[in-house]
Scaffold this motif. Structure first.
Motif, short mmCIF file in Angstrom:
data_model
loop_
_atom_site.label_atom_id
_atom_site.label_comp_id
_atom_site.label_asym_id
_atom_site.label_seq_id
_atom_site.Cartn_x
_atom_site.Cartn_y
_atom_site.Cartn_z
N PRO A 9 31.92 -71.55 23.10
CA PRO A 9 32.43 -70.18 22.91
C PRO A 9 33.22 -70.08 21.62
O PRO A 9 33.80 -71.05 21.15
N GLY A 10 33.23 -68.88 21.06
CA GLY A 10 34.10 -68.62 19.92
C GLY A 10 33.61 -69.14 18.59
O GLY A 10 34.38 -69.43 17.71
N LYS A 11 32.30 -69.26 18.43
CA LYS A 11 31.75 -69.78 17.17
C LYS A 11 31.77 -68.74 16.05
O LYS A 11 31.93 -69.08 14.89
N THR A 12 31.54 -67.47 16.39
CA THR A 12 31.52 -66.44 15.33
C THR A 12 32.94 -66.12 14.90
O THR A 12 33.68 -65.49 15.64
N LEU A 13 33.30 -66.57 13.72
CA LEU A 13 34.65 -66.29 13.20
C LEU A 13 34.59 -65.35 12.01
O LEU A 13 35.60 -65.03 11.40
N LEU A 14 33.37 -64.91 11.67
CA LEU A 14 33.17 -64.07 10.49
C LEU A 14 32.49 -62.77 10.87
O LEU A 14 31.91 -62.65 11.95
N ILE A 15 32.52 -61.81 9.94
CA ILE A 15 31.73 -60.59 10.10
C ILE A 15 30.38 -60.86 9.45
O ILE A 15 30.31 -61.21 8.26
N ASN A 16 29.31 -60.76 10.22
CA ASN A 16 27.96 -61.02 9.70
C ASN A 16 27.17 -59.72 9.61
O ASN A 16 27.07 -58.99 10.60
N HIS A 17 26.61 -59.45 8.43
CA HIS A 17 25.80 -58.25 8.23
C HIS A 17 24.32 -58.60 8.16
O HIS A 17 23.93 -59.50 7.41
N TYR A 18 23.51 -57.88 8.94
CA TYR A 18 22.06 -58.03 8.89
C TYR A 18 21.45 -56.66 8.55
O TYR A 18 21.79 -55.66 9.18
N LEU A 19 20.58 -56.64 7.54
CA LEU A 19 19.94 -55.38 7.15
C LEU A 19 18.65 -55.21 7.96
O LEU A 19 17.78 -56.08 7.95
N ILE A 20 18.56 -54.10 8.68
CA ILE A 20 17.43 -53.84 9.57
C ILE A 20 16.54 -52.74 8.99
O ILE A 20 17.03 -51.63 8.70
N ASN A 21 15.26 -53.06 8.85
CA ASN A 21 14.27 -52.08 8.35
C ASN A 21 14.70 -51.42 7.04
O ASN A 21 14.30 -50.30 6.74
N LYS A 22 15.59 -52.12 6.30
CA LYS A 22 16.12 -51.58 5.03
C LYS A 22 16.82 -50.22 5.21
O LYS A 22 17.05 -49.50 4.26
N GLN A 23 17.16 -49.88 6.47
CA GLN A 23 17.70 -48.54 6.75
C GLN A 23 19.10 -48.55 7.37
O GLN A 23 19.84 -47.59 7.27
N TRP A 24 19.45 -49.63 8.07
CA TRP A 24 20.76 -49.70 8.70
C TRP A 24 21.18 -51.15 8.87
O TRP A 24 20.36 -52.06 8.78
N TYR A 25 22.48 -51.32 9.08
CA TYR A 25 23.02 -52.67 9.27
C TYR A 25 23.36 -52.93 10.73
O TYR A 25 23.95 -52.07 11.40
N LEU A 26 23.00 -54.11 11.18
CA LEU A 26 23.49 -54.61 12.46
C LEU A 26 24.62 -55.57 12.08
O LEU A 26 24.43 -56.45 11.25
#
Length: 202
Positions: free
Chosen positions: A56-73
């Motif tokens: 648990p607790g591995k994500t310590l950063l803000i991660n941005h993924y670009l989806i369909n070049k239209q929005w970010y997850l």
């Protein structure tokens, strides 16, 4: 909505270093080990996009993924993992607060809740804080495949009953399973509806 492309863009430890963009962002958050990475991978149909971990607790950063070049997850750090130590907990809390309150591109926050458990104080307090600050959010009940359909249904209803004690209007909610891909279509359609309404009312 069908996801045709999902690409990792950036990880960072400061909310003010997020991409400069006018694209909408849909952020996912929850307590550690709630199944966030598995859900992101299921939504994007990319099993290794977000790194899953048994720790648990591995994500310590803000991660941005670009989806369909239209929005970010956006994958936000999990909250409430006590073994991180007080300093790290405070740092993560500040990071989350800054992103949620200050990030103009943040369009909807998906709060993940483990459907197997009783409502947890930390989740209810976080949801209340979102309401107090007028943050648009939806609840995602995860791990629905880990118990019977009836048990999931009654747990979700119990959760909604507790929320109704404080909320006049319940937020949108989704029941999901990363294993069985339950709720994928509903959740992505919800994002698509918001995107369409943003395009119509820029």
């Amino acid at each position: 909505m069908e996801i045709t492309s999902a690409e990792f863009v950036i990880s960072n430890s400061r909310a003010d270093m997020c991409p400069k963009t006018n694209l909408p962002e849909y952020a996912f958050i929850g307590r550690s080990n709630v199944g966030k990475s598995s859900l992101i991978n299921m939504l994007t149909k990319q099993p290794k996009l977000a790194m899953t971990s048994s720790t648990p607790g591995k994500t310590l950063l803000i991660n941005h993924y670009l989806i369909n070049k239209q929005w970010y997850l956006v994958d936000l750090p999990g909250y409430g993992y006590a073994q991180r130590g007080k300093k790290m907990m405070e740092k993560i809390q500040k990071l989350i607060e800054y992103y949620v309150l200050e990030r103009e591109a943040m369009t909807c926050l998906f709060v993940l809740v483990d459907s197997r458990h009783e409502p947890q104080k930390i989740d209810l307090e976080f949801i209340e804080w979102l309401g107090e600050n007028g943050i648009p959010f939806a609840i995602v009940f995860t791990k629905a495949d880990k118990q019977t359909i009836g048990k999931t249904k009654s747990n979700v209803q119990h959760y909604l009953n507790i929320l109704q004690e404080q909320w006049e209007e319940l937020p949108p909610y989704f029941v999901t399973s990363a294993e069985k891909k339950t709720g994928r279509e509903e959740l992505l359609n919800y994002i698509e509806q918001i995107n369409q309404s943003l395009q119509q009312n820029p």
